[in-house]
Design a protein around this motif. Structure first.
Motif, short mmCIF file in Angstrom:
data_model
loop_
_atom_site.label_atom_id
_atom_site.label_comp_id
_atom_site.label_asym_id
_atom_site.label_seq_id
_atom_site.Cartn_x
_atom_site.Cartn_y
_atom_site.Cartn_z
N MET A 51 0.84 -1.19 0.00
CA MET A 51 0.00 0.00 0.00
C MET A 51 0.88 1.26 0.00
O MET A 51 0.61 2.23 -0.69
CB MET A 51 -0.92 -0.02 1.22
CG MET A 51 -2.03 1.00 1.16
SD MET A 51 -3.15 0.84 2.58
CE MET A 51 -4.35 -0.31 1.92
N ARG A 52 1.97 1.22 0.76
CA ARG A 52 2.88 2.36 0.84
C ARG A 52 3.54 2.66 -0.50
O ARG A 52 3.86 3.80 -0.81
CB ARG A 52 3.95 2.09 1.91
CG ARG A 52 4.79 3.30 2.24
CD ARG A 52 5.66 3.05 3.46
NE ARG A 52 6.66 2.03 3.27
CZ ARG A 52 7.83 2.24 2.67
NH1 ARG A 52 8.14 3.42 2.19
NH2 ARG A 52 8.70 1.26 2.56
N HIS A 53 3.71 1.64 -1.31
CA HIS A 53 4.33 1.82 -2.63
C HIS A 53 3.32 2.01 -3.76
O HIS A 53 3.67 1.94 -4.92
CB HIS A 53 5.25 0.64 -2.94
CG HIS A 53 6.51 0.68 -2.14
ND1 HIS A 53 6.72 -0.17 -1.08
CD2 HIS A 53 7.59 1.49 -2.21
CE1 HIS A 53 7.90 0.11 -0.55
NE2 HIS A 53 8.43 1.12 -1.20
N SER A 54 2.06 2.24 -3.40
CA SER A 54 1.01 2.44 -4.39
C SER A 54 0.56 3.90 -4.40
O SER A 54 0.58 4.57 -3.36
CB SER A 54 -0.20 1.55 -4.08
OG SER A 54 0.19 0.20 -4.12
N ALA A 55 0.17 4.37 -5.56
CA ALA A 55 -0.29 5.75 -5.68
C ALA A 55 -1.74 5.90 -5.24
O ALA A 55 -2.10 6.86 -4.57
CB ALA A 55 -0.13 6.23 -7.12
N ASP A 67 -18.65 -3.33 5.92
CA ASP A 67 -19.89 -3.57 6.63
C ASP A 67 -20.57 -2.26 7.00
O ASP A 67 -21.75 -2.21 7.28
CB ASP A 67 -19.64 -4.40 7.89
CG ASP A 67 -19.19 -5.81 7.55
OD1 ASP A 67 -19.59 -6.32 6.48
OD2 ASP A 67 -18.43 -6.39 8.34
N ALA A 68 -19.79 -1.20 7.03
CA ALA A 68 -20.30 0.15 7.28
C ALA A 68 -19.96 1.00 6.05
O ALA A 68 -19.19 0.57 5.19
CB ALA A 68 -19.63 0.72 8.53
N PRO A 69 -20.51 2.19 5.94
CA PRO A 69 -20.21 3.04 4.78
C PRO A 69 -18.72 3.31 4.58
O PRO A 69 -18.26 3.48 3.47
CB PRO A 69 -20.97 4.34 5.07
CG PRO A 69 -22.10 3.92 5.95
CD PRO A 69 -21.54 2.80 6.80
N THR A 70 -17.95 3.35 5.67
CA THR A 70 -16.51 3.49 5.54
C THR A 70 -15.87 2.16 5.91
O THR A 70 -16.51 1.28 6.47
CB THR A 70 -15.96 4.58 6.48
OG1 THR A 70 -16.29 4.22 7.83
CG2 THR A 70 -16.52 5.94 6.14
N SER A 71 -14.60 2.03 5.59
CA SER A 71 -13.88 0.84 6.03
C SER A 71 -12.53 1.29 6.56
O SER A 71 -12.06 2.39 6.26
CB SER A 71 -13.69 -0.15 4.86
OG SER A 71 -12.73 0.32 3.95
N GLY A 72 -11.89 0.44 7.32
CA GLY A 72 -10.57 0.76 7.85
C GLY A 72 -9.55 1.01 6.77
O GLY A 72 -8.55 1.68 6.98
N ARG A 73 -9.82 0.48 5.58
CA ARG A 73 -8.89 0.63 4.46
C ARG A 73 -8.61 2.09 4.12
O ARG A 73 -7.51 2.47 3.76
CB ARG A 73 -9.46 -0.10 3.23
CG ARG A 73 -8.50 -0.16 2.08
CD ARG A 73 -9.03 -1.06 0.97
NE ARG A 73 -8.99 -2.45 1.41
CZ ARG A 73 -10.07 -3.15 1.80
NH1 ARG A 73 -11.25 -2.60 1.80
NH2 ARG A 73 -9.96 -4.40 2.19
N ASP A 111 -13.47 15.75 2.26
CA ASP A 111 -13.51 15.90 0.79
C ASP A 111 -12.13 16.20 0.22
O ASP A 111 -11.86 15.92 -0.94
CB ASP A 111 -14.48 17.01 0.39
CG ASP A 111 -15.93 16.63 0.65
OD1 ASP A 111 -16.24 15.42 0.56
OD2 ASP A 111 -16.74 17.53 0.92
N SER A 112 -11.23 16.76 1.02
CA SER A 112 -9.89 17.06 0.52
C SER A 112 -8.88 15.96 0.87
O SER A 112 -7.76 15.97 0.37
CB SER A 112 -9.40 18.40 1.07
OG SER A 112 -9.23 18.34 2.46
N VAL A 113 -9.28 15.01 1.70
CA VAL A 113 -8.38 13.94 2.11
C VAL A 113 -8.45 12.74 1.17
O VAL A 113 -7.47 12.04 0.97
CB VAL A 113 -8.72 13.50 3.56
CG1 VAL A 113 -7.95 12.27 3.96
CG2 VAL A 113 -8.44 14.64 4.53
N ILE A 156 -4.55 6.39 3.97
CA ILE A 156 -4.07 7.72 4.37
C ILE A 156 -2.76 7.59 5.16
O ILE A 156 -1.80 8.32 4.91
CB ILE A 156 -5.14 8.45 5.19
CG1 ILE A 156 -6.34 8.80 4.29
CG2 ILE A 156 -4.58 9.71 5.84
CD1 ILE A 156 -7.58 9.25 5.05
N ALA A 157 -2.71 6.64 6.08
CA ALA A 157 -1.52 6.47 6.92
C ALA A 157 -0.29 6.04 6.11
O ALA A 157 0.83 6.37 6.48
CB ALA A 157 -1.80 5.43 8.01
#
Length: 123
Positions: A55-59, A67-73, A106-108, A78-79
């Motif tokens: 993930m760190r090496h991906s753009a 299971d919810a509208p957001t996911s930990g992904r 919206d900007s993140v 972002i991290a």
């Protein structure tokens, strides 16, 4: 130093969201590293380290709803410095995101309700 364009590891078939579209997208994008994978309750440390490194090496990291509208992904992306493309109805997400008065979500991240926008078809 980004070596990949898109990275996704997760379950393609979920009850919500447009994860099935990820299979189609992966076939048409050079530099995509997508995989259908279910992590157990206690994932192996090597698997977590490998996923974080990829993930760190991906753009860009697709972040379909879970299971919810957001996911930990989305937070993992972002991290690790990967731009999240979140696929979830925004009106549902806004009630599920932390610190709404402090973070301009919206900007993140990039937001879409469907990954069908990639090839012009809505799914």
């Amino acid at each position: 130093d980004k070596k990949l364009w898109y990275y996704f590891r997760g379950v393609y078939n979920r009850r919500a969201g447009s994860r099935g579209k990820l299979v189609d997208i992966a076939q048409h994008i050079t530099g995509a590293d997508f995989g259908d994978y279910r992590m157990g309750r206690t994932p192996e440390p090597d698997l977590l380290k490998s996923s974080a490194e990829r993930m760190r090496h991906s753009a860009v990291c697709p972040c379909p709803q879970g299971d919810a509208p957001t996911s930990g992904r989305m937070f993992e992306a972002i991290a690790t410095g990967c731009v999240p493309i979140v696929s979830s109805p925004m009106h549902l997400m806004k009630t599920d995101l932390p610190f709404p008065s402090l973070v301009d979500w919206d900007s993140v991240a990039l937001h879409t309700e469907s990954y069908g926008m990639i090839d012009g078809r809505q799914s």
